[in-house]
Motif scaffolding. Structure first.
Motif, PDB file in Angstrom:
ATOM      1  N   ILE A   1       2.427  30.227  13.795  1.00 52.26           N
ATOM      2  CA  ILE A   1       2.810  31.236  12.812  1.00 52.26           C
ATOM      3  C   ILE A   1       2.196  32.573  13.179  1.00 52.26           C
ATOM      4  N   LEU A   2       3.004  33.606  13.214  1.00 50.59           N
ATOM      5  CA  LEU A   2       2.492  34.948  13.445  1.00 50.59           C
ATOM      6  C   LEU A   2       1.596  35.374  12.291  1.00 50.59           C
ATOM      7  N   ARG A   3       0.465  35.983  12.629  1.00 44.32           N
ATOM      8  CA  ARG A   3      -0.474  36.448  11.602  1.00 44.32           C
ATOM      9  C   ARG A   3      -1.003  37.826  11.973  1.00 44.32           C
ATOM     10  N   VAL A   4      -1.521  38.499  10.954  1.00 48.65           N
ATOM     11  CA  VAL A   4      -2.195  39.781  11.156  1.00 48.65           C
ATOM     12  C   VAL A   4      -3.674  39.503  11.367  1.00 48.65           C
ATOM     13  N   TRP A   5      -4.269  40.156  12.394  1.00 42.16           N
ATOM     14  CA  TRP A   5      -5.673  39.921  12.728  1.00 42.16           C
ATOM     15  C   TRP A   5      -6.429  41.249  12.808  1.00 42.16           C
ATOM     16  N   THR A   6      -7.709  41.159  12.577  1.00 42.32           N
ATOM     17  CA  THR A   6      -8.614  42.267  12.866  1.00 42.32           C
ATOM     18  C   THR A   6      -9.413  41.906  14.116  1.00 42.32           C
ATOM     19  N   ASP A   7     -10.309  42.789  14.540  1.00 41.19           N
ATOM     20  CA  ASP A   7     -11.171  42.487  15.681  1.00 41.19           C
ATOM     21  C   ASP A   7     -12.348  41.602  15.300  1.00 41.19           C
ATOM     22  N   ASP A   8     -12.512  41.328  14.023  1.00 41.52           N
ATOM     23  CA  ASP A   8     -13.611  40.490  13.552  1.00 41.52           C
ATOM     24  C   ASP A   8     -13.189  39.025  13.600  1.00 41.52           C
ATOM     25  N   PRO A   9     -13.778  38.196  14.468  1.00 43.08           N
ATOM     26  CA  PRO A   9     -13.372  36.786  14.589  1.00 43.08           C
ATOM     27  C   PRO A   9     -13.704  35.963  13.353  1.00 43.08           C
ATOM     28  N   GLU A  10     -14.534  36.501  12.460  1.00 45.25           N
ATOM     29  CA  GLU A  10     -14.880  35.770  11.247  1.00 45.25           C
ATOM     30  C   GLU A  10     -13.818  35.908  10.151  1.00 45.25           C
ATOM     31  N   ILE A  11     -12.908  36.835  10.332  1.00 45.35           N
ATOM     32  CA  ILE A  11     -11.872  37.066   9.321  1.00 45.35           C
ATOM     33  C   ILE A  11     -10.607  36.315   9.737  1.00 45.35           C
ATOM     34  N   PRO A  12     -10.136  35.373   8.930  1.00 45.13           N
ATOM     35  CA  PRO A  12      -8.939  34.614   9.304  1.00 45.13           C
ATOM     36  C   PRO A  12      -7.696  35.493   9.310  1.00 45.13           C
ATOM     37  N   GLY A  13      -6.704  35.091  10.088  1.00 44.55           N
ATOM     38  CA  GLY A  13      -5.451  35.818  10.141  1.00 44.55           C
ATOM     39  C   GLY A  13      -4.671  35.667   8.844  1.00 44.55           C
ATOM     40  N   LEU A  14      -3.824  36.655   8.587  1.00 40.99           N
ATOM     41  CA  LEU A  14      -3.031  36.677   7.356  1.00 40.99           C
ATOM     42  C   LEU A  14      -1.555  36.587   7.716  1.00 40.99           C
TER      43      LEU A  14
ATOM     44  N   ALA B   1      -2.764  51.070  12.508  1.00 36.47           N
ATOM     45  CA  ALA B   1      -4.031  51.067  11.769  1.00 36.47           C
ATOM     46  C   ALA B   1      -5.144  50.352  12.535  1.00 36.47           C
ATOM     47  N   GLY B   2      -4.826  49.793  13.704  1.00 35.60           N
ATOM     48  CA  GLY B   2      -5.853  49.135  14.505  1.00 35.60           C
ATOM     49  C   GLY B   2      -5.855  47.629  14.433  1.00 35.60           C
ATOM     50  N   GLY B   3      -4.930  47.052  13.686  1.00 30.60           N
ATOM     51  CA  GLY B   3      -4.812  45.588  13.655  1.00 30.60           C
ATOM     52  C   GLY B   3      -3.833  45.131  14.718  1.00 30.60           C
ATOM     53  N   PHE B   4      -3.637  43.824  14.808  1.00 21.37           N
ATOM     54  CA  PHE B   4      -2.633  43.312  15.740  1.00 21.37           C
ATOM     55  C   PHE B   4      -2.032  42.032  15.199  1.00 21.37           C
ATOM     56  N   VAL B   5      -0.855  41.727  15.710  1.00 21.73           N
ATOM     57  CA  VAL B   5      -0.096  40.565  15.262  1.00 21.73           C
ATOM     58  C   VAL B   5       0.012  39.577  16.408  1.00 21.73           C
ATOM     59  N   SER B   6      -0.362  38.335  16.155  1.00 20.77           N
ATOM     60  CA  SER B   6      -0.317  37.300  17.180  1.00 20.77           C
ATOM     61  C   SER B   6      -0.416  35.938  16.514  1.00 20.77           C
ATOM     62  N   VAL B   7      -0.080  34.903  17.273  1.00 15.45           N
ATOM     63  CA  VAL B   7      -0.283  33.535  16.781  1.00 15.45           C
ATOM     64  C   VAL B   7      -1.768  33.230  16.733  1.00 15.45           C
ATOM     65  N   PHE B   8      -2.522  33.684  17.749  1.00 11.00           N
ATOM     66  CA  PHE B   8      -3.963  33.469  17.797  1.00 11.00           C
ATOM     67  C   PHE B   8      -4.666  34.822  17.934  1.00 11.00           C
ATOM     68  N   PRO B   9      -5.921  34.897  17.543  1.00 14.22           N
ATOM     69  CA  PRO B   9      -6.608  36.195  17.563  1.00 14.22           C
ATOM     70  C   PRO B   9      -6.994  36.694  18.951  1.00 14.22           C
ATOM     71  N   ASN B  10      -6.666  35.950  20.005  1.00 11.11           N
ATOM     72  CA  ASN B  10      -7.001  36.416  21.348  1.00 11.11           C
ATOM     73  C   ASN B  10      -5.827  37.134  22.021  1.00 11.11           C
ATOM     74  N   LYS B  11      -4.775  37.406  21.230  1.00  9.51           N
ATOM     75  CA  LYS B  11      -3.605  38.166  21.692  1.00  9.51           C
ATOM     76  C   LYS B  11      -2.817  37.466  22.796  1.00  9.51           C
ATOM     77  N   ARG B  12      -3.049  36.177  22.993  1.00  8.27           N
ATOM     78  CA  ARG B  12      -2.254  35.462  23.986  1.00  8.27           C
ATOM     79  C   ARG B  12      -0.812  35.322  23.501  1.00  8.27           C
ATOM     80  N   ASN B  13       0.106  35.283  24.425  1.00  9.86           N
ATOM     81  CA  ASN B  13       1.522  35.184  24.079  1.00  9.86           C
ATOM     82  C   ASN B  13       1.901  33.712  23.920  1.00  9.86           C
ATOM     83  N   GLN B  14       1.643  33.170  22.739  1.00 11.91           N
ATOM     84  CA  GLN B  14       1.949  31.772  22.482  1.00 11.91           C
ATOM     85  C   GLN B  14       3.396  31.631  21.992  1.00 11.91           C
ATOM     86  N   LYS B  15       4.033  30.535  22.334  1.00 12.40           N
ATOM     87  CA  LYS B  15       5.414  30.304  21.955  1.00 12.40           C
ATOM     88  C   LYS B  15       5.546  29.553  20.647  1.00 12.40           C
ATOM     89  N   GLU B  16       4.471  28.946  20.165  1.00 11.65           N
ATOM     90  CA  GLU B  16       4.535  28.170  18.936  1.00 11.65           C
ATOM     91  C   GLU B  16       3.472  28.660  17.962  1.00 11.65           C
TER      92      GLU B  16
END
Length: 340
Positions: free
Chosen positions: A228-241, A211-226
């Motif tokens: 909580i995984l969240r769902v993000w949109t491309d809008d930086p104003e919308i917090p991850g879920l 659907a165009g979203g992505f799952v990551s610890v942070f919204p910049n899609k970096r591969n972090q090891k620590e």
């Protein structure tokens, strides 16, 4: 003789009779000043009626805190209704875990809307009737939230709803609250009755990414090891879920966050001893097996209210060990017995 810590804590517990249409926010509560907790606890006394497979039940809902400062609101809501349509063997249990600025309002509205649909529960239902009733109730509740004046852009709630009618248990779930059954056959075990919707489940992630979203610890899609995984949109104003399904969260619907419930059905058997329904305030720090081991001790004593307290105390201790944050915690414990 000096009383033990456990003995001192028991004096705060009381068992209040259930009013089937009572709002949990106005239920019996007692402030435990020593531990700075606010328990809401209710239960029903043991009953023995033909067709009935519930012997006792109780719940506790406790608001969390940060740095030992209690939250302004408990965003969880709890539903416990007995004798649906005057049928002594029908019960409805629900846990709703709100999040975001208006999470408490959403979880409360969900609970109240589902309560108002109780008169439409069939009195002599077949299994398919219960499934249809549960699905309709959840769909109506979700539509009520989305059409309400509440701002649901970045606020929402989970839903985990269980109806028991005689030996039939039907569970509907949206989000990351959970329902399990404690089972005993020479050894204790468990069965999970709800399907969780979190960003670590491959089929859920696939829908989000399609659907165009992505799952990551942070919204910049970096591969972090620590973290909580969240769902993000491309809008930086919308917090991850932190979940892939919820009721509300309007700003996340276009990236695959849906409000579709998944239904699991179960028939009570002799191995089924109790049901635990709780928000992630329990499940983020207590495993399924740990929860069963805690409740099993009180099941032997026939004390569902103390089983709730045991779970809340254990979860609170685990939260304190991991940092200064304690999530809102809500739990329902239902003791079961199979009718021969």
């Amino acid at each position: 003789m000096q009383k033990s810590k456990n003995q001192n804590s028991l004096k705060y517990l009381k068992l209040a009779p259930i009013n089937p249409f009572n709002d949990s926010n106005s239920s019996y509560s007692h402030s435990m000043s020593k531990s700075r907790r606010n328990y809401k606890l209710q239960g029903i006394l043991p009953i023995n009626i033909t067709k009935n497979c519930v012997s006792r039940c109780a719940f506790i809902s406790q608001k969390g805190n940060d740095n030992k400062t209690p939250h302004n609101l408990n965003q969880d809501s709890v539903l416990l209704q007995t004798k649906l349509n005057s049928q002594p063997y029908q019960f409805l249990f629900g846990v709703f875990d709100g999040h975001g600025l208006n999470g408490h309002s959403i979880s409360t509205l969900l609970k109240n809307r589902i309560s108002s649909n109780v008169p439409y529960c069939p009195k002599e239902p077949q299994e398919i009737d219960l499934i249809e009733y549960l699905e309709n109730s959840i769909n109506l509740a979700s539509k009520t939230v989305m059409s309400s004046p509440i701002d649901t852009d970045i606020s929402g709630s989970t839903l985990c709803l269980v109806i028991i009618s005689g030996p039939h248990i039907i569970c509907g779930n949206i989000g990351d609250s959970r329902c399990i059954i404690g089972k005993y056959n020479e050894n204790w075990d468990f069965e999970v009755l709800s399907k969780e919707h979190k960003p670590n489940i491959p089929e859920e992630v696939e829908r989000i990414e399609n659907a165009g979203g992505f799952v990551s610890v942070f919204p910049n899609k970096r591969n972090q090891k620590e973290g909580i995984l969240r769902v993000w949109t491309d809008d930086p104003e919308i917090p991850g879920l932190a979940m892939t399904r919820s009721i509300g969260d309007k700003a996340m619907k276009h990236v695959g966050v849906i409000d579709t419930c998944e239904i699991v059905k179960h028939k009570v058997c002799s191995e089924d001893k109790f049901l635990i329904l709780a928000s992630d305030g329990i499940w983020d720090v207590i495993s399924n097996m740990e929860a069963v081991e805690i409740v099993s001790k009180f099941w032997k004593e026939g004390r569902s209210e103390l089983a709730c307290k045991g779970l809340v105390d254990a979860a609170t201790e685990k939260w304190m060990e991991s940092g200064d944050h304690i999530d809102d915690i809500s739990v329902i414990v239902v003791f079961l017995h199979a009718k021969e």
